[in-house]
Design a protein around this motif. Structure first.
Motif, mmCIF file in Angstrom:
data_model
loop_
_atom_site.group_PDB
_atom_site.id
_atom_site.type_symbol
_atom_site.label_atom_id
_atom_site.label_comp_id
_atom_site.label_asym_id
_atom_site.label_seq_id
_atom_site.Cartn_x
_atom_site.Cartn_y
_atom_site.Cartn_z
ATOM 1 N N LEU A 255 48.571 61.941 74.494
ATOM 2 C CA LEU A 255 47.890 61.310 73.377
ATOM 3 C C LEU A 255 46.406 61.631 73.465
ATOM 4 O O LEU A 255 45.823 61.566 74.557
ATOM 5 C CB LEU A 255 48.102 59.791 73.448
ATOM 6 C CG LEU A 255 47.522 58.945 72.338
ATOM 7 C CD1 LEU A 255 48.172 59.292 70.997
ATOM 8 C CD2 LEU A 255 47.724 57.468 72.654
ATOM 9 N N ALA A 256 45.814 61.971 72.335
ATOM 10 C CA ALA A 256 44.374 62.259 72.314
ATOM 11 C C ALA A 256 43.793 61.866 70.967
ATOM 12 O O ALA A 256 44.498 61.817 69.960
ATOM 13 C CB ALA A 256 44.123 63.744 72.569
ATOM 14 N N VAL A 257 42.497 61.589 70.982
ATOM 15 C CA VAL A 257 41.740 61.397 69.742
ATOM 16 C C VAL A 257 40.389 62.072 69.938
ATOM 17 O O VAL A 257 39.793 61.995 71.012
ATOM 18 C CB VAL A 257 41.565 59.903 69.378
ATOM 19 C CG1 VAL A 257 40.749 59.148 70.416
ATOM 20 C CG2 VAL A 257 40.946 59.762 67.990
ATOM 21 N N VAL B 28 37.773 62.430 62.408
ATOM 22 C CA VAL B 28 38.639 61.939 63.480
ATOM 23 C C VAL B 28 39.962 62.681 63.398
ATOM 24 O O VAL B 28 40.546 62.809 62.319
ATOM 25 C CB VAL B 28 38.882 60.421 63.344
ATOM 26 C CG1 VAL B 28 39.900 59.939 64.372
ATOM 27 C CG2 VAL B 28 37.577 59.655 63.478
ATOM 28 N N VAL B 29 40.418 63.176 64.552
ATOM 29 C CA VAL B 29 41.719 63.836 64.624
ATOM 30 C C VAL B 29 42.479 63.230 65.797
ATOM 31 O O VAL B 29 41.955 63.168 66.916
ATOM 32 C CB VAL B 29 41.597 65.363 64.808
ATOM 33 C CG1 VAL B 29 42.974 66.011 64.866
ATOM 34 C CG2 VAL B 29 40.751 65.980 63.701
ATOM 35 N N PHE B 30 43.689 62.764 65.524
ATOM 36 C CA PHE B 30 44.589 62.291 66.569
ATOM 37 C C PHE B 30 45.500 63.448 66.958
ATOM 38 O O PHE B 30 45.820 64.298 66.127
ATOM 39 C CB PHE B 30 45.451 61.129 66.066
ATOM 40 C CG PHE B 30 44.684 59.870 65.819
ATOM 41 C CD1 PHE B 30 44.459 58.973 66.854
ATOM 42 C CD2 PHE B 30 44.205 59.563 64.556
ATOM 43 C CE1 PHE B 30 43.764 57.792 66.632
ATOM 44 C CE2 PHE B 30 43.512 58.394 64.320
ATOM 45 C CZ PHE B 30 43.291 57.501 65.354
ATOM 46 N N TYR B 31 45.946 63.452 68.201
ATOM 47 C CA TYR B 31 46.867 64.479 68.699
ATOM 48 C C TYR B 31 48.012 63.797 69.422
ATOM 49 O O TYR B 31 47.798 62.869 70.204
ATOM 50 C CB TYR B 31 46.154 65.412 69.685
ATOM 51 C CG TYR B 31 45.097 66.270 69.059
ATOM 52 C CD1 TYR B 31 45.364 67.596 68.706
ATOM 53 C CD2 TYR B 31 43.815 65.780 68.821
ATOM 54 C CE1 TYR B 31 44.389 68.390 68.135
ATOM 55 C CE2 TYR B 31 42.841 66.575 68.250
ATOM 56 C CZ TYR B 31 43.135 67.867 67.906
ATOM 57 O OH TYR B 31 42.173 68.657 67.336
ATOM 58 N N LEU B 32 49.214 64.267 69.153
ATOM 59 C CA LEU B 32 50.388 63.827 69.889
ATOM 60 C C LEU B 32 51.070 65.068 70.435
ATOM 61 O O LEU B 32 51.466 65.953 69.666
ATOM 62 C CB LEU B 32 51.349 63.040 68.997
ATOM 63 C CG LEU B 32 52.574 62.479 69.720
ATOM 64 C CD1 LEU B 32 52.155 61.437 70.764
ATOM 65 C CD2 LEU B 32 53.549 61.866 68.729
ATOM 66 N N ASP B 33 51.145 65.170 71.751
ATOM 67 C CA ASP B 33 51.761 66.309 72.436
ATOM 68 C C ASP B 33 51.164 67.628 71.956
ATOM 69 O O ASP B 33 51.865 68.620 71.762
ATOM 70 C CB ASP B 33 53.280 66.272 72.249
ATOM 71 C CG ASP B 33 53.881 65.001 72.838
ATOM 72 O OD1 ASP B 33 53.350 64.509 73.856
ATOM 73 O OD2 ASP B 33 54.861 64.479 72.276
#
Length: 152
Positions: A79-81, A88-93
């Protein structure tokens, strides 16, 4: 865990990354509460997971922006932001999920905590947090993909 309120963590632009795993039974429990991954208390930034699995970045106690995905299982996920200005960008895997613009201006009057809110330690994370890092800039999608690939 509490981290010293270091000026190197007091940024308006940043990246928070971690491997997270919700504890079995926590992912879709009707009684599930917010679980904080990493962040400050009132008015600071905080990355968390809401009661229905929604991932959010918040100006603690004020408002938030939410990712377009949910974490609803008990597998490990990266998980990242990232935040750069209002972007803002969220990241999943390693997969990017841009969010609506969000630039509330954060304040840093409390401790930074891992697995809880930094002032009152509410929102205890029920599961595992590993390889957590906070960067003082927004990492690129390529850099985040490299982190995921190097830690799998």
């Amino acid at each position: 865990m509490v981290v010293e309120n270091s000026p190197s963590l007091q940024n308006q632009n940043f990246t928070i990354v971690a491997w997270i795993k919700l504890r079995d039974g926590e992912q879709l429990s009707p009684n599930r509460h917010d679980q904080e991954v990493c962040g400050y208390g009132q008015n600071g930034y905080l990355l968390g997971i809401g009661g229905r699995g929604e991932v959010y970045l918040t100006k603690t106690g004020i408002d938030h922006t939410t990712a377009s995905f949910r974490v609803t299982d008990s597998r490990f996920h990266h998980l990242a932001v990232t935040k750069q200005g209002a972007k803002v960008v969220f990241y999943l895997d390693g997969e990017a999920h841009p969010a609506p613009d969000y630039d509330p201006g954060f304040a840093f009057n409390t401790y930074l905590a891992v697995g809880a809110r930094g002032d009152n330690f509410d929102g205890t994370f029920k599961g595992t947090i590993d390889e957590l890092a906070v960067y003082n800039r927004a990492l690129s999608a390529k850099e985040l993909k490299e982190i995921v690939n190097s830690q799998e």
